[in-house]
Structures are given as structure tokens and as C-alpha cells.
Design a protein around this motif. Structure first.
Motif, PDB file in Angstrom:
ATOM      1  N   ILE A  54       0.864  -1.247  -0.060  1.00 12.31           N
ATOM      2  CA  ILE A  54       0.420  -0.071  -0.101  1.00 12.31           C
ATOM      3  C   ILE A  54       1.239   1.172  -0.170  1.00 12.31           C
ATOM      4  CG2 ILE A  54      -1.633   0.805   1.018  1.00 12.31           C
ATOM      5  CD1 ILE A  54      -2.173  -1.456  -0.012  1.00 12.31           C
ATOM      6  N   SER A  55       0.960   2.279  -0.861  1.00 14.54           N
ATOM      7  CA  SER A  55       1.607   3.213  -1.017  1.00 14.54           C
ATOM      8  C   SER A  55       0.157   4.464  -1.171  1.00 14.54           C
ATOM      9  CB  SER A  55       2.034   3.054  -2.122  1.00 14.54           C
ATOM     10  OG  SER A  55       3.065   1.722  -2.524  1.00 14.54           O
ATOM     11  N   ASN A  56       0.839   5.069  -0.120  1.00 20.34           N
ATOM     12  CA  ASN A  56      -0.862   6.211   0.207  1.00 20.34           C
ATOM     13  C   ASN A  56      -0.311   7.637  -0.472  1.00 20.34           C
ATOM     14  OD1 ASN A  56      -3.685   6.796   0.438  1.00 20.34           O
ATOM     15  ND2 ASN A  56      -2.776   7.128   2.276  1.00 20.34           N
ATOM     16  N   TRP A  57      -1.117   7.255  -1.537  1.00 23.03           N
ATOM     17  CA  TRP A  57      -0.576   9.117  -2.859  1.00 23.03           C
ATOM     18  C   TRP A  57      -1.715  10.142  -2.012  1.00 23.03           C
ATOM     19  CZ3 TRP A  57       4.134   9.787  -5.375  1.00 23.03           C
ATOM     20  CH2 TRP A  57       4.802   8.841  -5.388  1.00 23.03           C
ATOM     21  N   MET A  58      -3.042   9.676  -1.891  1.00 21.76           N
ATOM     22  CA  MET A  58      -3.673  10.289  -1.405  1.00 21.76           C
ATOM     23  C   MET A  58      -3.800  12.265  -0.640  1.00 21.76           C
ATOM     24  SD  MET A  58      -5.968   9.134  -3.657  1.00 21.76           S
ATOM     25  CE  MET A  58      -6.377   7.494  -4.280  1.00 21.76           C
ATOM     26  N   PRO A  59      -3.340  11.437  -0.174  1.00 20.65           N
ATOM     27  CA  PRO A  59      -2.569  12.903   1.013  1.00 20.65           C
ATOM     28  C   PRO A  59      -2.111  13.644   0.736  1.00 20.65           C
ATOM     29  CG  PRO A  59      -1.976  11.151   2.561  1.00 20.65           C
ATOM     30  CD  PRO A  59      -2.258  10.426   1.328  1.00 20.65           C
ATOM     31  N   LEU A  60      -1.122  13.497  -0.757  1.00 23.71           N
ATOM     32  CA  LEU A  60      -0.380  14.374  -1.565  1.00 23.71           C
ATOM     33  C   LEU A  60      -1.136  15.205  -1.862  1.00 23.71           C
ATOM     34  CD1 LEU A  60       2.795  15.629  -1.889  1.00 23.71           C
ATOM     35  CD2 LEU A  60       2.592  13.790  -3.449  1.00 23.71           C
ATOM     36  N   LEU A  61      -2.645  14.056  -2.383  1.00 22.02           N
ATOM     37  CA  LEU A  61      -3.374  15.016  -4.114  1.00 22.02           C
ATOM     38  C   LEU A  61      -3.723  15.997  -2.810  1.00 22.02           C
ATOM     39  CD1 LEU A  61      -4.132  12.231  -5.743  1.00 22.02           C
ATOM     40  CD2 LEU A  61      -2.518  13.971  -6.452  1.00 22.02           C
ATOM     41  N   VAL A  62      -4.258  15.894  -1.646  1.00 26.21           N
ATOM     42  CA  VAL A  62      -4.706  16.677  -0.841  1.00 26.21           C
ATOM     43  C   VAL A  62      -4.485  17.979  -0.340  1.00 26.21           C
ATOM     44  CG1 VAL A  62      -6.794  16.382   1.047  1.00 26.21           C
ATOM     45  CG2 VAL A  62      -7.164  14.777  -0.479  1.00 26.21           C
ATOM     46  N   ILE A 327       5.634   0.939 -12.502  1.00 32.18           N
ATOM     47  CA  ILE A 327       4.999   2.047 -11.266  1.00 32.18           C
ATOM     48  C   ILE A 327       5.208   3.247 -11.339  1.00 32.18           C
ATOM     49  CG2 ILE A 327       5.782   2.341  -8.722  1.00 32.18           C
ATOM     50  CD1 ILE A 327       6.725  -0.478  -8.789  1.00 32.18           C
ATOM     51  N   ASP A 328       5.992   3.579 -12.050  1.00 30.04           N
ATOM     52  CA  ASP A 328       6.333   5.095 -13.000  1.00 30.04           C
ATOM     53  C   ASP A 328       5.586   5.209 -13.729  1.00 30.04           C
ATOM     54  OD1 ASP A 328       8.817   7.145 -12.976  1.00 30.04           O
ATOM     55  OD2 ASP A 328       8.494   6.538 -15.092  1.00 30.04           O
ATOM     56  N   MET A 329       5.051   4.187 -14.616  1.00 29.44           N
ATOM     57  CA  MET A 329       4.392   5.000 -15.162  1.00 29.44           C
ATOM     58  C   MET A 329       2.798   5.535 -14.585  1.00 29.44           C
ATOM     59  SD  MET A 329       2.491   3.118 -18.440  1.00 29.44           S
ATOM     60  CE  MET A 329       1.105   1.751 -17.645  1.00 29.44           C
ATOM     61  N   SER A 330       2.431   4.472 -14.222  1.00 26.80           N
ATOM     62  CA  SER A 330       1.381   4.650 -13.163  1.00 26.80           C
ATOM     63  C   SER A 330       1.100   5.837 -11.977  1.00 26.80           C
ATOM     64  CB  SER A 330       0.982   3.376 -12.308  1.00 26.80           C
ATOM     65  OG  SER A 330       0.776   1.857 -12.922  1.00 26.80           O
ATOM     66  N   ILE A 331       2.480   6.682 -11.842  1.00 31.73           N
ATOM     67  CA  ILE A 331       2.575   7.962 -11.495  1.00 31.73           C
ATOM     68  C   ILE A 331       2.464   9.199 -11.608  1.00 31.73           C
ATOM     69  CG2 ILE A 331       4.073   9.212  -9.732  1.00 31.73           C
ATOM     70  CD1 ILE A 331       4.966   6.120  -8.214  1.00 31.73           C
ATOM     71  N   ARG A 332       2.784   8.698 -13.500  1.00 37.90           N
ATOM     72  CA  ARG A 332       2.334   9.651 -14.327  1.00 37.90           C
ATOM     73  C   ARG A 332       1.649   9.651 -15.217  1.00 37.90           C
ATOM     74  NH1 ARG A 332       7.630  11.556 -15.721  1.00 37.90           N
ATOM     75  NH2 ARG A 332       9.236  10.817 -15.020  1.00 37.90           N
ATOM     76  N   HIS A 333       0.644   8.907 -14.772  1.00 38.46           N
ATOM     77  CA  HIS A 333      -1.297   8.564 -15.532  1.00 38.46           C
ATOM     78  C   HIS A 333      -1.574   9.701 -13.890  1.00 38.46           C
ATOM     79  CE1 HIS A 333      -0.631   5.702 -18.167  1.00 38.46           C
ATOM     80  NE2 HIS A 333       0.027   6.389 -17.878  1.00 38.46           N
ATOM     81  N   LEU A 334      -1.110   9.113 -12.821  1.00 35.34           N
ATOM     82  CA  LEU A 334      -1.847   9.972 -11.796  1.00 35.34           C
ATOM     83  C   LEU A 334      -1.440  11.690 -11.716  1.00 35.34           C
ATOM     84  CD1 LEU A 334      -4.097   9.573  -8.936  1.00 35.34           C
ATOM     85  CD2 LEU A 334      -1.044   8.999  -8.072  1.00 35.34           C
ATOM     86  N   SER A 335      -0.476  12.078 -11.753  1.00 31.56           N
ATOM     87  CA  SER A 335      -0.088  12.985 -12.140  1.00 31.56           C
ATOM     88  C   SER A 335      -0.623  13.661 -13.174  1.00 31.56           C
ATOM     89  CB  SER A 335       1.529  13.396 -12.070  1.00 31.56           C
ATOM     90  OG  SER A 335       1.516  14.731 -12.938  1.00 31.56           O
ATOM     91  N   ALA A 336      -1.462  13.508 -14.418  1.00 32.84           N
ATOM     92  CA  ALA A 336      -1.828  13.686 -15.284  1.00 32.84           C
ATOM     93  C   ALA A 336      -3.216  14.255 -15.447  1.00 32.84           C
ATOM     94  CB  ALA A 336      -1.446  13.217 -16.431  1.00 32.84           C
ATOM     95  N   VAL A 337      -3.902  12.679 -14.897  1.00 31.44           N
ATOM     96  CA  VAL A 337      -5.133  12.754 -14.454  1.00 31.44           C
ATOM     97  C   VAL A 337      -5.432  14.303 -13.530  1.00 31.44           C
ATOM     98  CG1 VAL A 337      -7.199  11.607 -13.948  1.00 31.44           C
ATOM     99  CG2 VAL A 337      -5.481  10.693 -15.309  1.00 31.44           C
ATOM    100  N   LEU A 346       6.978  12.262  -8.505  1.00 37.59           N
ATOM    101  CA  LEU A 346       8.510  11.464  -8.261  1.00 37.59           C
ATOM    102  C   LEU A 346       9.629  12.466  -7.658  1.00 37.59           C
ATOM    103  CD1 LEU A 346       7.944  11.075 -11.515  1.00 37.59           C
ATOM    104  CD2 LEU A 346       7.355   8.726 -10.337  1.00 37.59           C
ATOM    105  N   GLY A 347       9.934  13.294  -7.224  1.00 39.69           N
ATOM    106  CA  GLY A 347      10.826  13.616  -6.668  1.00 39.69           C
ATOM    107  C   GLY A 347      11.640  13.760  -7.535  1.00 39.69           C
ATOM    108  N   GLN A 348      11.545  13.964  -8.676  1.00 37.41           N
ATOM    109  CA  GLN A 348      12.885  13.938  -9.865  1.00 37.41           C
ATOM    110  C   GLN A 348      12.495  15.793 -10.751  1.00 37.41           C
ATOM    111  OE1 GLN A 348      11.536  11.579 -13.415  1.00 37.41           O
ATOM    112  NE2 GLN A 348      12.403   9.601 -11.835  1.00 37.41           N
ATOM    113  N   ILE A 349      13.637  16.433  -9.596  1.00 36.99           N
ATOM    114  CA  ILE A 349      13.696  17.839 -10.153  1.00 36.99           C
ATOM    115  C   ILE A 349      14.629  18.218 -10.395  1.00 36.99           C
ATOM    116  CG2 ILE A 349      14.471  18.706  -7.922  1.00 36.99           C
ATOM    117  CD1 ILE A 349      11.993  21.137  -7.439  1.00 36.99           C
TER     118      ILE A 349
END
Length: 480
Positions: A54-62, A327-337, A346-349
Motif C-alpha cells: 500500500i503506497s498512499n498517494w491520496m494525502p499528497l493529492l489533497v 510503477i513510474d508510468m502509473s504515477i505519471r498517469h496519476l500526475s496527469a489526471v 516522483l521527486g525528480q527535479i
């Protein structure tokens, strides 16, 4: 009273209908997600990996848009009574008394996560206060839910029914507050309503904060649309952990070699273990077969055999690059949507220019601006309600007032000062009108600057008056 009772029953039914959906959203925000798929016969090790996947990304989106939503001040409209510069605005005084500098965050986060949240503005022993209400416990009815800002009735549960205690709720319409008792959300026959008294406003004192409202009056937050993508990420992480645990290392094999056996001593006296050892024999198991000796194999040990027919080899490990890329592709989809910049997730800056960072933040800035428009209208209604309850008729009818949001754009003070100076010089904008655009300035600081400026002006006027009253020594007659 029959109409009021019917409204109470309808509001409780709405809470009962929406509760499963809101509880699922709440579970995802808290990290309690649907588990990834696994075989029905999965063992405890598999289940442990599923829990760790379980990798919870929801708090970051909020939290990402919520951290850019801070009300810093309030500006009255042209129809409101002018407030003396040395006195704080009553609207802002209400804001400070309600401790909304800190509590606004909970309201904004609730609206972003669940799609809507509520506030209640009421008279208390300490004056007029505004507080947040949980969307899991509060419901409101509108004549036109897509376009109305003011509900005609609202209800919030203060105590859920438990054991032999009935549930309690507070309900408000356009003029009166009611006390509601109920046994369950669905049992309409056991709902009772009692009048408490007038709440003092001319409309329902509950205000809805909606992140997005469609023309059907439905609200949606940033969490619910992202649940399928969150589940996909969890599944990919689970597959990675399984491959990493069971197949990410080389497997060494050997053929043509019998394993060594566990040996036990043979004593001279068979029933006397203290007698002399005369021989050794293989130790037998319960099935009568010899027991193989455990082999200690690790990275520091080598395998060898005396028989030249024995063969050794290895099986390659499972490549993990494909799982990581998934995993990287799914996170990018999450970012776009979700309109969240990829470097936030991703922390890549590294190696990103200022222009690239600005372009990446554009979609997020637009989304935040949309939230500011929605929440800004709600806060303006809160200020009008507070003014009416406080007896301030002018501010209660001020439909042109607006909240001032904190500028969260990262700019140095030197850049801001240079830009504001050019605006004042080239466009003739009054300098006082640019004070609120200084990065990080608060309403309290603006009031303090106004007071200090008036003191400086008073001292300057006094000095000028003294200069005018003092004669020039050159004009005085010279004594003989």
C-alpha cells in the motif's frame, strides 16, 4: 412542524445514502485501501507483502492544493461602510476570533477530499463564531443545488446512536434552530424534532464549501476519481515486492550429487547411550528414511563435489526494471489526471530550468485558482452571515466584498519590490494599493502599517505647522 420533521427525515436519509461512499474516500485518505489481487491460497508471507504494497498517494493529492489555499485578508466592496484605517475590519475581527487562520485548513482539506465540507456561523457566549462541520455528519437541502449558495435547511449529527442512547443532531432552517433525536438514519418513524429557538440570521447559517459542483448539484473531490489509479499503483508495487522477494536473486543448482545425511552414533550397548561409540549410521526419520543434513549456502561459501559427474549451474534472477517502469508510468498517469506536477510525486527535479518548472506548475496553478473561486464565494457568505448576526447591516448586504488569498508563488523580496515599484511609477497605481501584494504580508501587518503611516503623517504635519509658525531669523529686526 410536519414539514420540518419531513426535512429531518430526508436529511438523515441523505446521510445514510452518502455515508458508504464518503467512508470509502475517508479510508483511502487514511491509507486503508482495497488490497491487491492475490491467489486464494496465499500464505501469510503473501499477505504481509500485500499489506506493505500500500503506497498512499491520496494525502499528497489533497495537501498539494490545500497548501496554496490560505485566506490572508478581506476587502470590502464599494457598498459597505468605510472603516477607519486605524481599526481592524469587523469581518477580519470575526475571522481572528473564530481562529480561522488555522482552522481554515481543515475546512479546505475536507472539501478537497470528500467534494464538500460545511461551516456553521452562530452566536456564542464569546460572540459570533464560525466553525467547520464534517461532511460525514452534515447534509443540506437546496432549492437548486447547482446554483444556490444558501440551503433552506441543514442538519449535522452531534451524537451517533449507540446502544440504548439515541442519536442527536442540530438542524437549521431560514430562521430557527431545531433539536433532532433519532434511533437510526433509516428509521423514519422514530425521528423527533423539537424547536430550540431563533438563530438570529435571516437565512440558514450553514455554508457549503464545494470543490466542484456540476449542473446536477453533485460534488466531487480530488480523491474519489483517483481511486482506480491508486489501486493500480498498489498492484504494481505488490507485483514488484513478490518478484523481489522470490525471484530477484540467482538460484544455484547441482545435479548428480546426493545430499549429506545426518549421522547418529552406534553404542557398544544399544540401550546405554553412555557406552562406547563403535560406529556411526544415518539418522532415520519417522518414515524410516535417512534425514538429509541441512546445507549452509550463502554468498561466502562454495559448493564442490568429489564425483566428476556432478554438474553445477545457476538460474538468472527475475529482472525488476519492468516492474519499476510500470510503477513510474502509473504515477505519471496519476500526475496527469490529478493535475499534480510530476516532480511533486516522483521527486525528480534535477536539471530542470525555471521555465520548465513554471510550465510544470501551470496545470496545478489553474486548479488552485478554480478552488479559490469556489471557496472564496463560500467565505464571503460566511462574512456576510457573521456581519448580520453581529448587527452590521452594511457588511451583511455587501455582495461586492472579496477575500484575499495568500500569494504562494516563490519570488524573492527584491523581485517583488522591483515589480511593485515599476507598477507605482509607470502606471500611477497608488503605493498604498500595492501593500497587500507584498509577499507574506498579513492583514494584521497591513493594519499596523496603516497606523504607523498615520503617525508619521501626523508628525510631519506637526513639524510643518511649527515651521510655518516660527519666523525666519533673517526677517527679524536687528537690535540697535
Amino acid at each position: 412542524m410536519q414539514a420540518t420533521l419531513a426535512s429531518a427525515r430526508q436529511l438523515l436519509n441523505i446521510l445514510d445514502r452518502d455515508l458508504p461512499r464518503l467512508q470509502r474516500i475517508d479510508a483511502y485518505v487514511q491509507g486503508r485501501h482495497d488490497g491487491p489481487y492475490m491467489p486464494p491460497q496465499a500464505d501469510d508471507e503473501y499477505r504481509l507483502l500485500a499489506k506493505r504494497a500500500i503506497s498512499n498517494w491520496m494525502p499528497l493529492l489533497v495537501g498539494t492544493p490545500a497548501q496554496a489555499l490560505y485566506v490572508d485578508s478581506f476587502r470590502r466592496g464599494s457598498t459597505a461602510t468605510t472603516q477607519p484605517a486605524d481599526q481592524p475590519l469587523p469581518e477580519w475581527r470575526h475571522w481572528q476570533n473564530s481562529r480561522l487562520d488555522a482552522r481554515q485548513t481543515s475546512i479546505h482539506r475536507g472539501a478537497l477530499a470528500y467534494g464538500h465540507a460545511f461551516t456553521l456561523t452562530e452566536k456564542t457566549a464569546r460572540g459570533v463564531r464560525t466553525k467547520g462541520l464534517s461532511p460525514l455528519r452534515t447534509a443540506a437541502l437546496y432549492e437548486d443545488p447547482a446554483n444556490d449558495d444558501t440551503p433552506y435547511v441543514a442538519l449535522t449529527v452531534t451524537r451517533k446512536p449507540a446502544d440504548d442512547l439515541p442519536g442527536l443532531a442540530r438542524m437549521w432552517d431560514g430562521s430557527t434552530e431545531y433539536r433532532v433525536a433519532f434511533v437510526s438514519y433509516r428509521d423514519a418513524d422514530k425521528v423527533t424534532v423539537a424547536q430550540v429557538g431563533r438563530h438570529g440570521a435571516t437565512e440558514c447559517p450553514v455554508t457549503r464549501f464545494a470543490a466542484a459542483v456540476d449542473l446536477e448539484g453533485r460534488t466531487v473531490g480530488v480523491v474519489e476519481p483517483m481511486i482506480p489509479l491508486q489501486n493500480r499503483i498498489n498492484q504494481s508495487v505488490f507485483d514488484l515486492l513478490v518478484a523481489q522477494t522470490y525471484g530477484s536473486f540467482k538460484v544455484r543448482w547441482a545435479t548428480g550429487m546426493a545430499p549429506p545425511l545426518l549421522m547418529e552414533p552406534v553404542h557398544a550397548a544399544e540401550n546405554d547411550p553412555t557406552s562406547e561409540v563403535v560406529d556411526w549410521r544415518p539418522k532415520l526419520g519417522p518414515d524410516g528414511r535417512p534425514i538429509p543434513a541441512p546445507i549452509n549456502i550463502n554468498a561466502k561459501r562454495f559448493l564442490f563435489a568429489e564425483d566428476p559427474e556432478v554438474k553445477f549451474g545457476t538460474l538468472d534472477e527475475t529482472p525488476l526494471a519492468g516492474f519499476i517502469a510500470s510503477i513510474d508510468m502509473s504515477i505519471r498517469h496519476l500526475s496527469a489526471v490529478s493535475q499534480t506536477p510530476p516532480h511533486h510525486l516522483l521527486g525528480q527535479i534535477a536539471n530542470l530550468s525555471a521555465e520548465a518548472l513554471l510550465a510544470a506548475e501551470t496545470a496545478l496553478s489553474r486548479k488552485i485558482e478554480e478552488f479559490r473561486r469556489m471557496f472564496g464565494e463560500a467565505w464571503e457568505r460566511v462574512f456576510r452571515l457573521a456581519a448580520e448576526l453581529d448587527g452590521n447591516t452594511s457588511s451583511a448586504q455587501d455582495l461586492a466584498g472579496e477575500v484575499i488569498w495568500r500569494d504562494m508563488e516563490l519570488k524573492s523580496l527584491a523581485q517583488s519590490a522591483d515589480g511593485l515599484g515599476k507598477l507605482a511609477e509607470s502606471l500611477g497605481i497608488p503605493k498604498r494599493g500595492l501593500w497587500s501584494r507584498v509577499p507574506g504580508v498579513t492583514r494584521t501587518e497591513l493594519d499596523e502599517w496603516e497606523r504607523l503611516r498615520e503617525e508619521d503623517d501626523a508628525e510631519l504635519q506637526l513639524a510643518q505647522a511649527l515651521n510655518r509658525a516660527t519666523p525666519d531669523p533673517a526677517s527679524l529686526p536687528v537690535a540697535a
